[in-house]
Design a protein around this motif. Structure first.
Motif, short mmCIF file in Angstrom:
data_model
loop_
_atom_site.label_atom_id
_atom_site.label_comp_id
_atom_site.label_asym_id
_atom_site.label_seq_id
_atom_site.Cartn_x
_atom_site.Cartn_y
_atom_site.Cartn_z
N ALA A 215 0.83 -1.22 -0.12
CA ALA A 215 -0.17 0.10 0.03
C ALA A 215 1.02 1.25 -0.04
CB ALA A 215 -0.91 0.11 1.29
N TRP A 216 1.94 1.15 0.83
CA TRP A 216 2.79 2.38 0.60
C TRP A 216 3.49 2.58 -0.69
CZ3 TRP A 216 5.43 6.49 1.71
CH2 TRP A 216 6.80 6.61 1.85
N CYS A 217 3.92 1.46 -1.41
CA CYS A 217 4.30 1.45 -2.76
C CYS A 217 3.39 2.13 -3.67
CB CYS A 217 4.96 0.24 -2.98
SG CYS A 217 6.35 -0.29 -2.48
N ALA A 218 2.09 1.63 -3.47
CA ALA A 218 1.01 2.30 -4.22
C ALA A 218 0.96 3.67 -4.02
CB ALA A 218 -0.31 1.67 -4.14
N TRP A 219 0.79 4.21 -2.81
CA TRP A 219 0.80 5.60 -2.49
C TRP A 219 2.04 6.42 -3.19
CZ3 TRP A 219 3.09 9.93 -0.76
CH2 TRP A 219 2.31 10.78 -0.33
N LEU A 220 3.21 5.76 -3.11
CA LEU A 220 4.34 6.47 -3.76
C LEU A 220 4.33 6.62 -5.21
CD1 LEU A 220 7.34 5.15 -1.76
CD2 LEU A 220 6.67 7.46 -1.80
N ARG A 221 3.64 5.37 -6.08
CA ARG A 221 3.28 5.52 -7.40
C ARG A 221 2.45 6.57 -7.72
NH1 ARG A 221 4.32 0.89 -10.44
NH2 ARG A 221 5.14 -0.80 -9.49
N ALA A 222 1.24 6.85 -6.87
CA ALA A 222 0.56 7.82 -7.21
C ALA A 222 0.96 9.17 -6.99
CB ALA A 222 -0.68 7.48 -6.22
N ALA A 223 1.74 9.18 -6.12
CA ALA A 223 2.37 10.50 -5.68
C ALA A 223 3.57 11.11 -7.11
CB ALA A 223 3.43 10.44 -4.48
N ALA A 224 4.02 9.79 -7.70
CA ALA A 224 4.89 10.18 -8.64
C ALA A 224 4.29 10.44 -10.07
CB ALA A 224 5.70 9.01 -9.01
N ARG A 225 3.01 10.14 -10.19
CA ARG A 225 2.35 10.42 -11.25
C ARG A 225 2.04 11.90 -11.45
NH1 ARG A 225 -3.06 7.45 -10.17
NH2 ARG A 225 -1.55 5.76 -10.06
N PRO A 226 2.58 12.36 -12.64
CA PRO A 226 2.28 13.85 -12.98
C PRO A 226 0.71 14.06 -12.85
CG PRO A 226 3.14 12.54 -15.06
CD PRO A 226 2.81 11.66 -13.83
N ALA A 227 0.62 15.49 -12.26
CA ALA A 227 -0.46 15.80 -12.15
C ALA A 227 -1.21 16.32 -13.74
CB ALA A 227 -0.64 17.07 -11.35
N PRO A 228 -2.46 16.17 -13.82
CA PRO A 228 -2.94 16.49 -15.21
C PRO A 228 -2.90 18.19 -15.42
CG PRO A 228 -4.58 15.52 -13.75
CD PRO A 228 -3.52 15.62 -12.84
N ALA A 229 -2.64 18.47 -16.40
CA ALA A 229 -2.26 19.93 -16.94
C ALA A 229 -3.22 20.84 -16.07
CB ALA A 229 -2.17 20.27 -18.31
N GLY A 230 -2.88 21.93 -15.48
CA GLY A 230 -3.77 23.03 -15.17
C GLY A 230 -4.07 22.69 -13.60
N VAL A 231 -3.70 21.52 -13.15
CA VAL A 231 -4.10 21.22 -11.69
C VAL A 231 -2.95 21.58 -11.05
CG1 VAL A 231 -4.73 19.41 -9.87
CG2 VAL A 231 -5.73 19.55 -12.32
N ALA A 232 -3.09 22.32 -10.00
CA ALA A 232 -2.09 22.71 -9.05
C ALA A 232 -1.32 21.48 -8.23
CB ALA A 232 -2.06 23.89 -8.23
N THR A 233 -0.16 21.35 -8.03
CA THR A 233 0.31 20.31 -7.15
C THR A 233 0.81 20.90 -5.99
OG1 THR A 233 2.44 20.42 -8.12
CG2 THR A 233 0.43 18.71 -8.99
N ALA A 234 0.90 22.04 -5.92
CA ALA A 234 1.78 22.66 -4.50
C ALA A 234 0.79 22.73 -3.25
CB ALA A 234 2.45 23.72 -4.79
#
Lengths: 234, 234
Positions: A215-234
Protein backbone atom coordinates in the motif's frame (compact mmCIF):
# COMPACT_ATOMS: atom_id res chain seq x y z
CA UNK A 1 1.03 54.80 -14.72
CA UNK A 2 0.35 51.38 -13.31
CA UNK A 3 2.40 50.74 -10.19
CA UNK A 4 3.58 47.20 -9.67
CA UNK A 5 3.68 46.36 -6.02
CA UNK A 6 5.57 43.67 -4.31
CA UNK A 7 4.96 42.50 -0.78
CA UNK A 8 8.12 42.87 1.28
CA UNK A 9 9.50 39.54 2.32
CA UNK A 10 9.41 39.33 6.08
CA UNK A 11 11.17 37.03 8.42
CA UNK A 12 12.57 33.57 8.19
CA UNK A 13 9.39 31.81 7.04
CA UNK A 14 8.83 34.19 4.13
CA UNK A 15 12.45 33.81 3.00
CA UNK A 16 12.07 30.05 3.29
CA UNK A 17 8.88 30.08 1.23
CA UNK A 18 10.55 32.14 -1.50
CA UNK A 19 13.32 29.57 -1.84
CA UNK A 20 10.83 26.69 -1.58
CA UNK A 21 9.04 28.26 -4.55
CA UNK A 22 12.29 28.30 -6.54
CA UNK A 23 12.86 24.63 -5.69
CA UNK A 24 9.28 23.88 -6.72
CA UNK A 25 9.85 25.54 -10.11
CA UNK A 26 12.97 23.44 -10.68
CA UNK A 27 11.13 20.26 -9.75
CA UNK A 28 8.26 21.15 -12.09
CA UNK A 29 10.64 21.86 -14.98
CA UNK A 30 12.23 18.44 -14.48
CA UNK A 31 8.86 16.70 -13.98
CA UNK A 32 9.78 15.49 -10.51
CA UNK A 33 7.22 14.92 -7.75
CA UNK A 34 8.63 15.49 -4.28
CA UNK A 35 7.78 13.87 -0.94
CA UNK A 36 8.93 15.45 2.33
CA UNK A 37 9.37 12.41 4.61
CA UNK A 38 9.32 13.16 8.34
CA UNK A 39 9.19 11.48 11.77
CA UNK A 40 10.68 11.38 15.26
CA UNK A 41 14.17 9.85 15.53
CA UNK A 42 14.11 6.09 15.06
CA UNK A 43 10.52 5.78 13.86
CA UNK A 44 11.67 3.81 10.81
CA UNK A 45 11.80 6.23 7.84
CA UNK A 46 14.90 4.67 6.29
CA UNK A 47 13.65 1.11 6.79
CA UNK A 48 10.33 1.99 5.13
CA UNK A 49 12.19 3.61 2.26
CA UNK A 50 14.43 0.55 1.86
CA UNK A 51 11.37 -1.71 1.85
CA UNK A 52 9.65 0.44 -0.78
CA UNK A 53 12.72 0.67 -3.01
CA UNK A 54 13.25 -3.11 -2.82
CA UNK A 55 9.63 -3.64 -3.87
CA UNK A 56 9.63 -0.99 -6.61
CA UNK A 57 12.85 -2.19 -8.24
CA UNK A 58 11.05 -5.42 -9.16
CA UNK A 59 8.67 -3.54 -11.46
CA UNK A 60 9.76 -2.36 -14.88
CA UNK A 61 7.22 0.48 -14.88
CA UNK A 62 7.98 1.77 -11.36
CA UNK A 63 8.75 5.46 -10.96
CA UNK A 64 12.45 6.31 -10.97
CA UNK A 65 13.17 7.39 -7.38
CA UNK A 66 15.90 9.65 -6.02
CA UNK A 67 16.59 10.31 -2.35
CA UNK A 68 17.86 13.31 -0.45
CA UNK A 69 19.01 12.39 3.07
CA UNK A 70 18.99 15.03 5.80
CA UNK A 71 20.93 14.29 8.98
CA UNK A 72 22.56 16.28 11.73
CA UNK A 73 25.74 14.33 11.17
CA UNK A 74 27.04 11.41 9.14
CA UNK A 75 25.67 9.47 6.18
CA UNK A 76 24.47 6.27 7.86
CA UNK A 77 21.07 6.40 6.15
CA UNK A 78 22.50 7.29 2.75
CA UNK A 79 24.96 4.39 3.13
CA UNK A 80 22.06 2.01 3.80
CA UNK A 81 20.49 3.06 0.48
CA UNK A 82 23.70 2.64 -1.53
CA UNK A 83 22.74 -0.95 -2.40
CA UNK A 84 20.00 0.35 -4.69
CA UNK A 85 22.24 0.97 -7.68
CA UNK A 86 19.60 2.76 -9.75
CA UNK A 87 18.66 5.20 -6.98
CA UNK A 88 20.67 8.42 -6.84
CA UNK A 89 21.19 9.51 -3.23
CA UNK A 90 22.47 12.87 -1.97
CA UNK A 91 23.28 13.79 1.62
CA UNK A 92 22.77 17.03 3.56
CA UNK A 93 24.45 17.34 6.94
CA UNK A 94 22.89 20.10 9.04
CA UNK A 95 25.60 19.86 11.71
CA UNK A 96 27.52 23.02 10.88
CA UNK A 97 25.81 24.92 13.68
CA UNK A 98 26.45 24.23 17.37
CA UNK A 99 24.42 21.07 17.73
CA UNK A 100 23.19 21.11 14.15
CA UNK A 101 19.92 22.24 12.66
CA UNK A 102 16.94 20.13 13.76
CA UNK A 103 15.20 20.28 10.39
CA UNK A 104 15.77 20.81 6.68
CA UNK A 105 14.83 24.14 5.20
CA UNK A 106 14.33 25.17 1.58
CA UNK A 107 17.80 26.64 1.25
CA UNK A 108 19.52 23.46 2.47
CA UNK A 109 17.54 21.46 -0.07
CA UNK A 110 18.38 24.01 -2.77
CA UNK A 111 22.09 23.64 -2.03
CA UNK A 112 21.81 19.88 -2.63
CA UNK A 113 19.90 20.02 -5.92
CA UNK A 114 23.04 20.12 -8.10
CA UNK A 115 23.97 16.72 -6.60
CA UNK A 116 20.80 15.10 -7.97
CA UNK A 117 20.05 14.18 -11.64
CA UNK A 118 16.52 15.59 -11.56
CA UNK A 119 15.98 14.90 -15.28
CA UNK A 120 16.50 11.19 -14.67
CA UNK A 121 14.03 10.69 -11.80
CA UNK A 122 10.25 10.90 -11.39
CA UNK A 123 10.03 11.03 -7.62
CA UNK A 124 12.33 12.62 -5.05
CA UNK A 125 11.98 11.50 -1.44
CA UNK A 126 13.49 13.98 1.00
CA UNK A 127 14.18 12.21 4.30
CA UNK A 128 14.11 14.98 6.88
CA UNK A 129 15.96 15.17 10.21
CA UNK A 130 14.24 13.08 12.90
CA UNK A 131 12.07 15.59 14.79
CA UNK A 132 8.32 16.03 15.32
CA UNK A 133 8.34 19.82 15.59
CA UNK A 134 10.37 22.03 13.23
CA UNK A 135 10.44 19.96 10.01
CA UNK A 136 6.68 20.59 9.73
CA UNK A 137 7.29 24.35 9.85
CA UNK A 138 9.60 24.60 6.84
CA UNK A 139 8.33 23.83 3.33
CA UNK A 140 11.14 22.78 1.02
CA UNK A 141 9.25 22.76 -2.30
CA UNK A 142 7.53 19.40 -1.84
CA UNK A 143 4.23 18.21 -3.34
CA UNK A 144 3.28 15.99 -0.45
CA UNK A 145 4.29 15.27 3.11
CA UNK A 146 4.46 11.87 4.72
CA UNK A 147 5.10 11.21 8.37
CA UNK A 148 5.96 8.02 10.19
CA UNK A 149 4.58 7.44 13.67
CA UNK A 150 5.99 4.38 15.42
CA UNK A 151 3.61 2.50 17.70
CA UNK A 152 6.44 2.39 20.26
CA UNK A 153 6.06 6.16 20.78
CA UNK A 154 2.72 5.89 22.57
CA UNK A 155 -0.85 6.96 21.79
CA UNK A 156 -0.44 10.60 22.74
CA UNK A 157 1.92 11.93 20.08
CA UNK A 158 -0.75 13.42 17.75
CA UNK A 159 -2.05 15.50 20.66
CA UNK A 160 1.44 16.58 21.75
CA UNK A 161 2.84 17.40 18.29
CA UNK A 162 -0.30 18.43 16.39
CA UNK A 163 1.27 20.54 13.62
CA UNK A 164 3.27 17.58 12.28
CA UNK A 165 0.21 15.36 12.09
CA UNK A 166 -1.89 18.17 10.63
CA UNK A 167 0.68 19.14 7.98
CA UNK A 168 1.01 15.72 6.37
CA UNK A 169 -0.91 13.97 3.61
CA UNK A 170 -0.16 10.44 4.77
CA UNK A 171 0.60 8.92 8.18
CA UNK A 172 2.44 5.60 8.29
CA UNK A 173 1.74 3.95 11.63
CA UNK A 174 4.88 1.83 11.74
CA UNK A 175 6.39 -1.12 13.64
CA UNK A 176 2.93 -2.68 13.98
CA UNK A 177 4.68 -6.07 14.35
CA UNK A 178 5.52 -4.93 17.90
CA UNK A 179 1.89 -4.31 18.90
CA UNK A 180 1.51 -7.68 20.71
CA UNK A 181 4.39 -6.66 22.99
CA UNK A 182 3.18 -3.14 23.81
CA UNK A 183 0.49 -1.78 26.08
CA UNK A 184 -0.54 0.59 23.32
CA UNK A 185 -4.22 1.16 22.55
CA UNK A 186 -3.94 1.37 18.77
CA UNK A 187 -7.57 2.44 18.36
CA UNK A 188 -6.88 5.40 20.62
CA UNK A 189 -3.81 6.30 18.54
CA UNK A 190 -5.87 6.13 15.33
CA UNK A 191 -8.60 8.27 16.92
CA UNK A 192 -6.02 10.84 18.05
CA UNK A 193 -4.62 11.07 14.52
CA UNK A 194 -8.11 11.64 13.09
CA UNK A 195 -8.93 14.15 15.85
CA UNK A 196 -5.91 16.27 14.91
CA UNK A 197 -6.19 15.76 11.13
CA UNK A 198 -9.68 14.56 10.16
CA UNK A 199 -9.72 12.38 7.06
CA UNK A 200 -5.96 12.00 6.68
CA UNK A 201 -4.87 8.76 4.99
CA UNK A 202 -3.30 6.32 7.46
CA UNK A 203 -1.49 3.07 6.63
CA UNK A 204 -0.33 0.46 9.14
CA UNK A 205 3.17 -0.68 8.22
CA UNK A 206 6.01 -2.92 9.29
CA UNK A 207 9.26 -2.95 7.36
CA UNK A 208 10.10 -6.20 9.15
CA UNK A 209 7.02 -8.26 8.25
CA UNK A 210 6.16 -6.39 5.06
CA UNK A 211 2.70 -5.41 6.31
CA UNK A 212 1.46 -2.35 4.47
CA UNK A 213 4.49 -2.08 2.17
CA UNK A 214 2.41 -2.81 -0.95
CA UNK A 215 0.00 0.00 0.00
CA UNK A 216 2.90 2.35 0.76
CA UNK A 217 4.38 1.60 -2.67
CA UNK A 218 1.00 2.21 -4.30
CA UNK A 219 0.85 5.56 -2.56
CA UNK A 220 4.35 6.45 -3.81
CA UNK A 221 3.41 5.43 -7.38
CA UNK A 222 0.39 7.72 -7.22
CA UNK A 223 2.51 10.54 -5.76
CA UNK A 224 4.92 10.18 -8.69
CA UNK A 225 2.19 10.36 -11.31
CA UNK A 226 2.29 13.76 -13.00
CA UNK A 227 -0.71 15.91 -12.17
CA UNK A 228 -3.07 16.68 -15.08
CA UNK A 229 -2.30 19.95 -16.84
CA UNK A 230 -3.81 22.93 -15.10
CA UNK A 231 -4.06 21.27 -11.71
CA UNK A 232 -1.86 22.82 -9.10
CA UNK A 233 0.19 20.33 -7.11
CA UNK A 234 1.84 22.60 -4.54
CA UNK B 1 40.87 54.97 37.59
CA UNK B 2 40.17 51.28 37.28
CA UNK B 3 37.92 50.52 34.35
CA UNK B 4 35.46 47.72 34.78
CA UNK B 5 34.82 45.93 31.53
CA UNK B 6 31.92 43.81 30.53
CA UNK B 7 31.87 41.51 27.56
CA UNK B 8 29.02 42.44 25.26
CA UNK B 9 26.37 39.75 25.20
CA UNK B 10 26.12 38.35 21.71
CA UNK B 11 23.44 36.32 20.08
CA UNK B 12 20.80 33.94 21.26
CA UNK B 13 23.08 31.51 23.09
CA UNK B 14 24.73 34.25 25.18
CA UNK B 15 21.36 35.71 26.11
CA UNK B 16 20.18 32.23 27.03
CA UNK B 17 23.25 31.62 29.17
CA UNK B 18 22.70 34.90 31.03
CA UNK B 19 19.17 33.88 31.95
CA UNK B 20 20.30 30.33 32.76
CA UNK B 21 22.74 31.88 35.23
CA UNK B 22 19.91 33.83 36.87
CA UNK B 23 17.87 30.62 37.15
CA UNK B 24 20.92 28.86 38.59
CA UNK B 25 21.29 31.55 41.24
CA UNK B 26 17.62 31.18 42.23
CA UNK B 27 17.98 27.40 42.45
CA UNK B 28 21.13 27.75 44.59
CA UNK B 29 19.41 30.20 46.95
CA UNK B 30 16.56 27.74 47.42
CA UNK B 31 18.92 24.74 47.71
CA UNK B 32 17.37 22.99 44.73
CA UNK B 33 19.30 20.65 42.46
CA UNK B 34 18.02 20.60 38.90
CA UNK B 35 17.94 17.85 36.29
CA UNK B 36 17.29 18.66 32.62
CA UNK B 37 15.54 15.53 31.35
CA UNK B 38 15.63 14.99 27.59
CA UNK B 39 14.86 12.44 24.87
CA UNK B 40 13.23 11.88 21.49
CA UNK B 41 9.40 11.86 21.47
CA UNK B 42 7.99 8.72 23.07
CA UNK B 43 11.24 7.39 24.56
CA UNK B 44 9.60 7.09 27.97
CA UNK B 45 10.62 10.13 30.04
CA UNK B 46 7.28 10.51 31.78
CA UNK B 47 6.96 6.77 32.49
CA UNK B 48 10.47 6.73 34.02
CA UNK B 49 9.60 9.75 36.10
CA UNK B 50 6.36 8.12 37.29
CA UNK B 51 8.26 4.94 38.20
CA UNK B 52 10.86 6.93 40.16
CA UNK B 53 8.28 9.05 42.00
CA UNK B 54 6.28 5.93 42.95
CA UNK B 55 9.46 4.35 44.34
CA UNK B 56 10.69 7.48 46.13
CA UNK B 57 7.37 8.25 47.82
CA UNK B 58 7.79 5.02 49.82
CA UNK B 59 10.88 6.42 51.58
CA UNK B 60 10.58 8.93 54.39
CA UNK B 61 14.04 10.36 53.68
CA UNK B 62 13.61 10.68 49.91
CA UNK B 63 14.34 14.06 48.33
CA UNK B 64 11.32 16.24 47.81
CA UNK B 65 10.84 16.37 44.04
CA UNK B 66 9.17 18.98 41.85
CA UNK B 67 8.54 18.71 38.12
CA UNK B 68 8.44 21.24 35.32
CA UNK B 69 6.81 19.82 32.19
CA UNK B 70 7.69 21.24 28.79
CA UNK B 71 5.44 20.39 25.86
CA UNK B 72 4.54 21.92 22.54
CA UNK B 73 0.88 21.66 23.45
CA UNK B 74 -1.32 20.28 26.20
CA UNK B 75 -0.66 18.98 29.68
CA UNK B 76 -0.94 15.21 29.16
CA UNK B 77 2.35 14.50 30.97
CA UNK B 78 1.62 16.88 33.84
CA UNK B 79 -1.81 15.25 34.19
CA UNK B 80 -0.15 11.82 34.47
CA UNK B 81 1.92 13.11 37.41
CA UNK B 82 -1.05 14.64 39.25
CA UNK B 83 -1.55 11.42 41.24
CA UNK B 84 1.62 12.19 43.20
CA UNK B 85 0.01 14.53 45.69
CA UNK B 86 3.27 15.67 47.27
CA UNK B 87 4.92 16.54 43.96
CA UNK B 88 4.34 20.08 42.70
CA UNK B 89 4.07 20.12 38.91
CA UNK B 90 4.16 23.15 36.61
CA UNK B 91 3.56 23.17 32.86
CA UNK B 92 5.18 25.17 30.07
CA UNK B 93 3.56 25.07 26.62
CA UNK B 94 5.95 26.18 23.87
CA UNK B 95 3.20 26.24 21.25
CA UNK B 96 2.73 29.99 20.92
CA UNK B 97 4.89 30.09 17.78
CA UNK B 98 3.77 28.61 14.46
CA UNK B 99 4.33 24.95 15.25
CA UNK B 100 5.73 25.59 18.71
CA UNK B 101 9.29 25.73 19.99
CA UNK B 102 11.07 22.39 19.80
CA UNK B 103 12.97 22.87 23.07
CA UNK B 104 12.88 24.68 26.38
CA UNK B 105 15.18 27.64 26.83
CA UNK B 106 16.27 29.43 29.99
CA UNK B 107 13.70 32.19 29.60
CA UNK B 108 10.79 29.76 29.32
CA UNK B 109 11.97 28.02 32.47
CA UNK B 110 12.38 31.37 34.19
CA UNK B 111 8.80 32.32 33.36
CA UNK B 112 7.60 29.15 35.11
CA UNK B 113 9.62 29.52 38.32
CA UNK B 114 6.93 31.54 40.14
CA UNK B 115 4.65 28.51 39.70
CA UNK B 116 6.95 26.26 41.72
CA UNK B 117 7.52 26.29 45.51
CA UNK B 118 11.31 26.09 45.24
CA UNK B 119 11.77 26.44 49.01
CA UNK B 120 9.79 23.24 49.53
CA UNK B 121 11.64 20.94 47.15
CA UNK B 122 15.17 19.47 46.94
CA UNK B 123 15.18 18.35 43.34
CA UNK B 124 13.54 19.84 40.27
CA UNK B 125 13.18 17.63 37.20
CA UNK B 126 12.61 19.62 34.03
CA UNK B 127 11.07 17.36 31.39
CA UNK B 128 12.08 18.93 28.09
CA UNK B 129 10.24 18.80 24.75
CA UNK B 130 10.79 15.48 22.95
CA UNK B 131 13.65 16.20 20.54
CA UNK B 132 17.22 14.91 20.14
CA UNK B 133 18.70 18.13 18.73
CA UNK B 134 17.88 21.56 20.15
CA UNK B 135 17.22 20.80 23.84
CA UNK B 136 20.91 19.94 24.17
CA UNK B 137 21.85 23.39 22.86
CA UNK B 138 20.03 25.44 25.49
CA UNK B 139 21.11 25.37 29.12
CA UNK B 140 18.27 26.27 31.46
CA UNK B 141 20.20 26.52 34.74
CA UNK B 142 20.41 22.79 35.44
CA UNK B 143 23.07 20.93 37.44
CA UNK B 144 22.86 17.75 35.45
CA UNK B 145 21.41 16.42 32.24
CA UNK B 146 19.81 13.06 31.74
CA UNK B 147 18.72 11.62 28.42
CA UNK B 148 16.54 8.64 27.64
CA UNK B 149 17.34 6.53 24.61
CA UNK B 150 14.72 3.89 23.79
CA UNK B 151 16.00 0.62 22.36
CA UNK B 152 13.20 0.86 19.79
CA UNK B 153 15.00 3.81 18.17
CA UNK B 154 17.85 1.69 16.76
CA UNK B 155 21.59 1.45 17.39
CA UNK B 156 22.61 4.44 15.34
CA UNK B 157 21.13 7.35 17.31
CA UNK B 158 24.33 8.30 19.24
CA UNK B 159 26.16 8.67 15.92
CA UNK B 160 23.33 10.65 14.32
CA UNK B 161 22.60 12.99 17.27
CA UNK B 162 26.02 13.22 18.96
CA UNK B 163 25.59 16.52 20.84
CA UNK B 164 22.68 15.18 22.88
CA UNK B 165 24.60 12.09 23.96
CA UNK B 166 27.73 14.14 24.60
CA UNK B 167 25.96 16.81 26.64
CA UNK B 168 24.39 14.49 29.20
CA UNK B 169 25.62 13.06 32.50
CA UNK B 170 23.45 9.96 32.43
CA UNK B 171 21.93 7.91 29.62
CA UNK B 172 18.91 5.75 30.42
CA UNK B 173 18.67 2.99 27.80
CA UNK B 174 14.96 2.39 28.13
CA UNK B 175 12.29 -0.14 27.14
CA UNK B 176 14.80 -2.98 27.52
CA UNK B 177 11.83 -5.32 28.12
CA UNK B 178 11.28 -5.08 24.33
CA UNK B 179 14.79 -6.32 23.43
CA UNK B 180 13.68 -9.93 22.79
CA UNK B 181 11.28 -8.61 20.13
CA UNK B 182 13.73 -6.32 18.33
CA UNK B 183 16.58 -6.92 15.91
CA UNK B 184 18.66 -4.42 17.89
CA UNK B 185 22.31 -5.16 18.67
CA UNK B 186 22.37 -3.69 22.20
CA UNK B 187 26.16 -4.08 22.49
CA UNK B 188 26.54 -1.98 19.38
CA UNK B 189 24.24 0.67 20.89
CA UNK B 190 26.27 0.70 24.12
CA UNK B 191 29.53 0.97 22.14
CA UNK B 192 28.11 3.87 20.10
CA UNK B 193 27.16 5.73 23.27
CA UNK B 194 30.67 5.29 24.70
CA UNK B 195 32.24 6.26 21.36
CA UNK B 196 30.38 9.57 21.40
CA UNK B 197 30.68 10.19 25.16
CA UNK B 198 33.47 8.07 26.68
CA UNK B 199 32.84 7.13 30.30
CA UNK B 200 29.26 8.40 30.53
CA UNK B 201 27.08 6.57 33.05
CA UNK B 202 24.52 4.33 31.36
CA UNK B 203 21.61 2.51 33.02
CA UNK B 204 19.35 -0.07 31.37
CA UNK B 205 15.76 0.62 32.36
CA UNK B 206 12.19 -0.51 31.86
CA UNK B 207 9.34 1.34 33.48
CA UNK B 208 7.15 -1.68 32.73
CA UNK B 209 9.22 -4.42 34.42
CA UNK B 210 10.96 -2.16 36.94
CA UNK B 211 14.43 -3.09 35.66
CA UNK B 212 16.92 -0.35 36.56
CA UNK B 213 14.39 1.80 38.45
CA UNK B 214 16.21 1.29 41.76
CA UNK B 215 19.48 2.48 40.17
CA UNK B 216 17.68 5.41 38.53
CA UNK B 217 16.26 6.43 41.93
CA UNK B 218 19.71 6.11 43.52
CA UNK B 219 21.08 8.41 40.83
CA UNK B 220 18.31 10.95 41.53
CA UNK B 221 19.01 10.79 45.28
CA UNK B 222 22.67 11.53 44.63
CA UNK B 223 21.75 14.34 42.24
CA UNK B 224 19.60 15.90 44.97
CA UNK B 225 22.33 15.77 47.62
CA UNK B 226 23.66 19.30 48.18
CA UNK B 227 27.22 19.76 46.97
CA UNK B 228 29.85 20.38 49.71
CA UNK B 229 30.48 24.07 50.36
CA UNK B 230 32.91 25.59 47.90
CA UNK B 231 32.26 23.01 45.18
CA UNK B 232 30.65 24.47 42.10
CA UNK B 233 27.69 22.52 40.83
CA UNK B 234 26.91 24.40 37.64
Amino acid sequence: MHVKRVRVVEGVFDANDTIAGANRADFDRAGVAVVNFMSAPGAGKTALLEAALARLEQDADAPRVGVLEGDVQGSLDADRLARFHDVPVAQIDTGDGFGGACHLDANMVRSALPLLPLEEIDLLVIENVGNLVCPAEFRVGEDTRVMVCSVTEGEDKPLKYPLMFRACDLVLVNKVDLLPHLELDVDRLMASIQAVHPGVTVLRTSARTGEGIEAWCAWLRAAARPAPAGVATA
